[in-house]
Scaffold this active site. Structure first.
Site, short mmCIF file in Angstrom:
data_model
loop_
_atom_site.label_atom_id
_atom_site.label_comp_id
_atom_site.label_asym_id
_atom_site.label_seq_id
_atom_site.Cartn_x
_atom_site.Cartn_y
_atom_site.Cartn_z
N ARG A 31 11.08 -11.57 -36.52
CA ARG A 31 11.71 -11.04 -35.31
C ARG A 31 10.60 -10.48 -34.44
O ARG A 31 9.64 -9.87 -34.95
CB ARG A 31 12.71 -9.92 -35.66
CG ARG A 31 14.03 -10.40 -36.25
CD ARG A 31 14.87 -11.18 -35.23
NE ARG A 31 16.16 -11.59 -35.75
CZ ARG A 31 16.42 -12.79 -36.28
NH1 ARG A 31 15.46 -13.70 -36.35
NH2 ARG A 31 17.63 -13.09 -36.70
N GLU B 118 14.00 -11.91 -25.78
CA GLU B 118 14.33 -13.34 -25.80
C GLU B 118 15.55 -13.58 -24.93
O GLU B 118 16.49 -12.80 -24.99
CB GLU B 118 14.62 -13.79 -27.23
CG GLU B 118 13.39 -13.72 -28.12
CD GLU B 118 13.65 -14.19 -29.56
OE1 GLU B 118 14.72 -14.76 -29.82
OE2 GLU B 118 12.78 -13.98 -30.40
N HIS C 41 12.23 -19.64 -30.26
CA HIS C 41 13.05 -19.25 -31.43
C HIS C 41 13.76 -20.48 -32.03
O HIS C 41 14.99 -20.56 -32.04
CB HIS C 41 14.05 -18.16 -31.06
CG HIS C 41 14.55 -17.41 -32.27
ND1 HIS C 41 14.92 -16.08 -32.22
CD2 HIS C 41 14.75 -17.78 -33.56
CE1 HIS C 41 15.33 -15.69 -33.41
NE2 HIS C 41 15.23 -16.72 -34.24
#
Ligand code: DGY
Length: 329
Positions: free
Chosen positions: A237, A266, A285
């Site tokens: 993360r 994000e 991601h």
């Protein structure tokens, strides 16, 4: 009356049809925020939620008095208030195992891409800069035989390490709350304190979950401990890393390169310098983002929510203690 599910994640037509056999299903496509008014209205009668990425807050839960289960289509659950869910008797389920190998592939792709400067040099060719034989200015560094430092040695960390040890003859060092003796035997891995690992590794790969303890676990001090030749990879993360410190370490050459699948914000802010830096490989991601794995994750979530709403124990509960003991099998 069938129980009601709000579906806001990517589910195939077959998976939606499967849910619709037993439940009333409201589909919310392209739900960008939990503030969507139709979604908030629908929450009132919802018994189950299935989806990912939405930040679930206490406010939101106040609007869902019937809620029994949330089936997240993700392994990470840092966007859920787990203690609060447990207090309210709401079960949270995630999708471990089915994404382990795919996410490890992403991690290893970033190790290879940073070491061998794959993206930077592909751009070099695309720009037409390949005019003469390449020289030292384009050389990268070896992966095989080097030392891989894993921060976090759970399922995904172990799968990355397995690729390194068995496929590339890498020495594996790991930092983890508890020792992993089976993996030490299997991979010749050795446990280290974090600072020692940072100083020893050629490749540092982060796979710890985001918790209050791991928030900004890697910052300026930690980058300062790494080798100047080190490649840093984050598939966990973004908030596990102090991104400003990372940018500083890359700019000053404190570390050589970074491969990043996750970011503090994000989607990545257009102002971020990271994707423009030659020594950074930035991905949107994609850890588990293959057709096969995303489908398997969605199916796991469908199985979890179906079982929970039918009073059967789900396959992968996060807070099993929220499961009413009267229903336990
Ligand atoms: C997960 O499942 O947590 C991955 O990071 C994809 O979101």
């Amino acid at each position: 009356m069938p129980k009601r599910i709000l579906a806001y994640g990517r589910l195939s037509d077959d998976q939606l049809a499967e849910l619709a056999r037993d439940f009333e299903v409201d589909v919310f496509e392209r739900l960008d925020s939990a503030n969507d008014s139709a979604f908030r209205t629908a929450l009132k009668g919802a018994h189950g939620l299935i989806g990912s990425s939405l930040a679930i807050t206490s406010d939101l839960l106040d609007e869902a008095p019937e809620l029994e289960v949330i089936a997240s289509i993700s392994v990470g659950y840092d966007n859920y208030p787990v203690d609060e869910l447990t207090r309210r008797g709401i079960l949270l389920c995630n999708t471990p195992d089915v994404l382990t190998e795919t996410t490890a592939d992403t991690g290893f792709a970033l190790i290879m891409a940073t070491a061998r400067r794959v993206v930077e040099l592909a751009e070099f060719v695309k720009r037409g800069d390949w005019q003469t034989s390449i020289g030292e200015a384009q050389f990268g560094s070896d992966v095989h035989g080097k030392t891989l430092g894993m921060i976090g040695f759970g399922r995904i960390g172990a799968a990355v390490a397995r690729r390194g040890a068995l496929g590339f003859g890498m020495k594996v060092r790991y930092s983890n709350a508890s020792p992993k003796t089976e993996l030490e035997k299997e991979l010749g891995a050795e446990r280290r304190e974090l600072d020692e690992l940072l100083a020893e590794a050629d490749f540092v790969c982060v796979t710890v979950p985001l918790t209050p303890e791991t928030h900004h676990l890697i910052g300026a001090r930690e980058f300062g401990l790494m080798k100047r030749s080190a490649c840093f990879v984050n598939i966990a993360r973004g908030k596990v890393v102090d991104e400003a410190a990372l940018i500083g370490a890359l700019e000053t050459g404190e570390i050589r390169a970074a491969g990043l699948d996750v970011f503090e914000q994000e989607p990545l802010s257009p102002e971020s310098p990271l994707p423009h830096m030659a020594n950074v490989v930035a991905l949107p991601h994609i850890g588990s983002a293959t057709h096969e794995t995303r489908n398997a994750m969605a199916q796991r979530a469908v199985d979890n929510i179906t079982r929970a709403l039918k009073g059967q124990r789900p396959i992968s509960p996060v807070n099993a203690e929220a499961w009413p003991t009267t229903q336990d099998e």
